[in-house]
Design an enzyme around this catalytic site. Structure first.
Site, PDB file in Angstrom:
ATOM      1  N   HIS A  57     -11.807 -39.391  53.318  1.00 34.98           N
ATOM      2  CA  HIS A  57     -11.547 -39.527  51.873  1.00 34.98           C
ATOM      3  C   HIS A  57     -11.588 -38.164  51.191  1.00 34.98           C
ATOM      4  O   HIS A  57     -12.642 -37.550  51.039  1.00 34.98           O
ATOM      5  CB  HIS A  57     -12.597 -40.451  51.231  1.00 34.98           C
ATOM      6  CG  HIS A  57     -12.283 -40.763  49.798  1.00 34.98           C
ATOM      7  ND1 HIS A  57     -11.887 -42.009  49.382  1.00 34.98           N
ATOM      8  CD2 HIS A  57     -12.285 -39.994  48.684  1.00 34.98           C
ATOM      9  CE1 HIS A  57     -11.672 -41.996  48.082  1.00 34.98           C
ATOM     10  NE2 HIS A  57     -11.911 -40.766  47.632  1.00 34.98           N
ATOM     11  N   HIS A  59      -9.316 -35.382  48.169  1.00 34.01           N
ATOM     12  CA  HIS A  59      -8.283 -35.187  47.130  1.00 34.01           C
ATOM     13  C   HIS A  59      -7.740 -33.767  47.255  1.00 34.01           C
ATOM     14  O   HIS A  59      -8.235 -32.843  46.597  1.00 34.01           O
ATOM     15  CB  HIS A  59      -8.872 -35.417  45.734  1.00 34.01           C
ATOM     16  CG  HIS A  59      -9.289 -36.828  45.506  1.00 34.01           C
ATOM     17  ND1 HIS A  59      -8.497 -37.755  44.866  1.00 34.01           N
ATOM     18  CD2 HIS A  59     -10.412 -37.494  45.888  1.00 34.01           C
ATOM     19  CE1 HIS A  59      -9.114 -38.926  44.831  1.00 34.01           C
ATOM     20  NE2 HIS A  59     -10.281 -38.797  45.449  1.00 34.01           N
ATOM     21  N   GLN A 152      -4.119 -42.464  39.827  1.00 31.48           N
ATOM     22  CA  GLN A 152      -5.386 -42.007  39.227  1.00 31.48           C
ATOM     23  C   GLN A 152      -5.682 -42.645  37.864  1.00 31.48           C
ATOM     24  O   GLN A 152      -6.819 -42.945  37.532  1.00 31.48           O
ATOM     25  CB  GLN A 152      -5.356 -40.477  39.088  1.00 31.48           C
ATOM     26  CG  GLN A 152      -6.491 -39.850  38.302  1.00 31.48           C
ATOM     27  CD  GLN A 152      -7.795 -39.810  39.079  1.00 31.48           C
ATOM     28  OE1 GLN A 152      -7.980 -38.988  39.959  1.00 31.48           O
ATOM     29  NE2 GLN A 152      -8.709 -40.722  38.748  1.00 31.48           N
ATOM     30  N   HIS A 210      -9.941 -46.692  45.773  1.00 33.96           N
ATOM     31  CA  HIS A 210     -11.157 -46.351  45.046  1.00 33.96           C
ATOM     32  C   HIS A 210     -11.603 -47.671  44.411  1.00 33.96           C
ATOM     33  O   HIS A 210     -10.883 -48.236  43.587  1.00 33.96           O
ATOM     34  CB  HIS A 210     -10.854 -45.344  43.942  1.00 33.96           C
ATOM     35  CG  HIS A 210     -10.642 -43.949  44.434  1.00 33.96           C
ATOM     36  ND1 HIS A 210      -9.603 -43.597  45.247  1.00 33.96           N
ATOM     37  CD2 HIS A 210     -11.359 -42.806  44.207  1.00 33.96           C
ATOM     38  CE1 HIS A 210      -9.681 -42.298  45.522  1.00 33.96           C
ATOM     39  NE2 HIS A 210     -10.737 -41.796  44.890  1.00 33.96           N
ATOM     40  N   GLU A 213     -16.006 -47.600  41.626  1.00 32.91           N
ATOM     41  CA  GLU A 213     -16.718 -46.314  41.572  1.00 32.91           C
ATOM     42  C   GLU A 213     -17.369 -46.213  40.195  1.00 32.91           C
ATOM     43  O   GLU A 213     -16.892 -45.513  39.297  1.00 32.91           O
ATOM     44  CB  GLU A 213     -15.766 -45.134  41.811  1.00 32.91           C
ATOM     45  CG  GLU A 213     -16.520 -43.800  41.933  1.00 32.91           C
ATOM     46  CD  GLU A 213     -15.617 -42.598  42.098  1.00 32.91           C
ATOM     47  OE1 GLU A 213     -14.383 -42.770  42.101  1.00 32.91           O
ATOM     48  OE2 GLU A 213     -16.156 -41.478  42.195  1.00 32.91           O
ATOM     49  N   ASP A 309     -14.463 -36.102  49.694  1.00 34.49           N
ATOM     50  CA  ASP A 309     -13.949 -36.465  48.374  1.00 34.49           C
ATOM     51  C   ASP A 309     -13.439 -35.245  47.601  1.00 34.49           C
ATOM     52  O   ASP A 309     -12.262 -35.170  47.255  1.00 34.49           O
ATOM     53  CB  ASP A 309     -15.007 -37.227  47.563  1.00 34.49           C
ATOM     54  CG  ASP A 309     -14.409 -38.051  46.418  1.00 34.49           C
ATOM     55  OD1 ASP A 309     -13.175 -38.205  46.367  1.00 34.49           O
ATOM     56  OD2 ASP A 309     -15.188 -38.540  45.578  1.00 34.49           O
ATOM     57  N   TRP A 315     -14.282 -32.477  39.544  1.00 39.98           N
ATOM     58  CA  TRP A 315     -15.430 -33.361  39.722  1.00 39.98           C
ATOM     59  C   TRP A 315     -16.610 -32.701  40.409  1.00 39.98           C
ATOM     60  O   TRP A 315     -17.724 -33.177  40.344  1.00 39.98           O
ATOM     61  CB  TRP A 315     -15.003 -34.595  40.533  1.00 39.98           C
ATOM     62  CG  TRP A 315     -13.985 -35.423  39.817  1.00 39.98           C
ATOM     63  CD1 TRP A 315     -14.243 -36.432  38.926  1.00 39.98           C
ATOM     64  CD2 TRP A 315     -12.557 -35.318  39.902  1.00 39.98           C
ATOM     65  NE1 TRP A 315     -13.058 -36.946  38.459  1.00 39.98           N
ATOM     66  CE2 TRP A 315     -12.012 -36.300  39.034  1.00 39.98           C
ATOM     67  CE3 TRP A 315     -11.683 -34.506  40.624  1.00 39.98           C
ATOM     68  CZ2 TRP A 315     -10.627 -36.472  38.873  1.00 39.98           C
ATOM     69  CZ3 TRP A 315     -10.309 -34.678  40.466  1.00 39.98           C
ATOM     70  CH2 TRP A 315      -9.801 -35.655  39.592  1.00 39.98           C
TER      71      TRP A 315
HETATM   72 FE   FE2 Z   1     -12.021 -40.139  45.574  1.00 37.99          FE
END
Ligand code: FE2
Length: 424
Positions: A57, A59, A152, A210, A213, A309, A315
């Site tokens: 996982h 991005h 997203q 996702h 979350e 991630d 993030w």
């Molecule tokens: Fe993610």
């Protein structure tokens, strides 16, 4: 004549003094103390030879963009999404490709040779999709890159997202993604899960969503994902990522939910570094850890992987592509500190993650691809403790990366100069 012979290696299953013989990019034999002619012979000196690390996982469209156009002040998931929304109009194909390729270099250096990356499709230009499809082709000789079409901003909430998601799949994106907890209502979230699973079933694709979350104990999209997986005959091909709401759910409900997930053969991916960073941000004290219930999922027979991630993006400000760091955090957050549980955490960034991606011919056995990493550690637990140095990284029997052994010279008063390796 072999192409490559690794001798005197420890394996993750505990076998020692093992030899791994390679011909034509494949492992042809794994046996104790083999002596055979080979073009190249490597003495592993008793160190751990593992199949490569796998990140289930990630991005890659956002990676290495930290600080662009500004830093996430609150540290929350929602500000991260808003910040990514500010950055998106400023992205260029060239910058996306350069950052992704730079990250792939880091990954190879860390023995990370397979990555499932989500790619945002909430952009009419599909700039990130084009960029990552290009990167996928470019890195194919050294990394298995799998792309997930990730809406997203919500496949129902964002105008045009459904059409863009389908276009991304038409262009060759591998997996159907989703984000039901970000849709406007719980009902829309459930509808998005149903819709996206139907698209995957029609096209014969895998699903990785996702899912929940959040710290909301009432979120119920994992249940819907398990239901739709069974209804559409997708068992074993669907992954629930994050699942952080399960941390906060009522224990009675979870006891039902985990059984439903096992029945649907869902894969679960926790992202320890990011879950511990983003979740619980609305709490005062005590602050929830927010990671899903990893030991309980494993005990129910569910395949659980750990993902990275984020690395240096809206993030998360840290990270280096080191899946041992991911597993190290995972075992702390889940309190998986027994010997067997620590080995499960090592599996979560190797074999379990490979299962999530559906990788074929992965592993250390005859017939598997000759992909492996030699770690400066004697066993998986020591590898976790040290976030061990990657001495050599091989793919299809060819050396991709090597590092000098990590050591420190100690100059201590009254004692001779000595070298510390921190390994047993
Ligand atoms: Fe993610």
């Amino acid at each position: 004549m072999l192409d490559l012979l690794i001798q005197n290696a420890a394996l993750p299953d505990g076998r020692c003094h093992m030899s791994v013989a390679v011909r034509g990019g494949k492992i042809v034999e794994v046996t104790a103390a083999l002596n055979a002619p080979a073009l190249q012979t490597v003495d592993a000196q008793g160190f751990l030879l593992s199949p490569p690390f796998v990140d289930a996982h990630f991005h890659m469209d956002a990676t290495l963009s930290y600080g662009l156009p500004r830093v996430n002040q609150s540290g929350t998931l929602l500000e991260g999404i808003a910040l990514w929304g500010e950055l998106k109009p400023l992205l260029t194909q060239q910058a996306l490709v350069e950052r992704a390729l730079a990250y792939c270099d880091w990954a190879v250096a860390k023995g990370l040779l397979a990555i499932r990356t989500h790619v945002d499709v909430c952009d009419a230009r599909l700039l990130a999709v084009d960029a990552l499809l290009h990167v996928k082709r470019q890195v194919a000789p050294y990394i298995d890159l799998q792309l997930v079409a990730f809406p997203q901003d919500g496949v129902l909430r964002a105008p045009g997202a459904l059409d863009q998601l389908k276009r991304a799949l038409d262009q060759g994106v591998d997996v159907v993604g989703g984000i039901p907890h970000f849709e406007r209502t719980m009902a829309d979230g459930a509808a998005s899960v149903k819709l996206l699973c139907e698209i995957a079933a029609e096209r014969g694709l895998r699903v990785d969503m996702h899912c929940d979350e959040s710290d909301d104990p009432q979120s119920r999209h994992v249940e819907t994902l398990a239901f739709e997986t069974q209804r559409l005959g997708l068992c074993g091909r669907v992954t629930g990522s994050h699942l952080t709401s399960m941390h906060s759910m009522d224990n009675y409900y979870v006891s039902k939910l985990i059984a439903l997930m096992a029945e649907a053969q869902l894969h679960a991916v926790a992202n320890p570094l990011i879950n511990i960073t983003l979740q619980g941000r609305h709490d005062s004290y005590p602050k929830r850890r927010g990671m899903t219930r990893v030991p309980e999922l494993l005990a129910a027979g569910i395949n659980v992987a750990f993902g990275h991630d984020c690395v240096m993006d809206p993030w998360y400000s840290l990270g280096s592509g080191d899946m041992l760091e991911v597993a190290h955090m995972g075992l702390h957050v889940a309190q998986m500190t027994s010997q067997s549980a620590m080995r499960q955490c090592f599996d979560a960034v190797t074999v379990n993650a490979a299962r999530v991606m559906g990788l074929e011919n992965y592993g250390l056995a005859a017939g598997c691809n000759a992909d492996f990493v030699l770690l400066q550690a004697r066993d998986p637990v020591e590898a976790l403790r040290l976030r061990a140095n990657r001495l050599k990284v091989f793919r299809r029997g060819v050396l991709l990366a090597e590092s000098a052994p990590a050591s420190t010279q100690l100059h201590l008063v009254g004692r001779p100069v000595q070298t510390s390796f921190q390994t047993r």
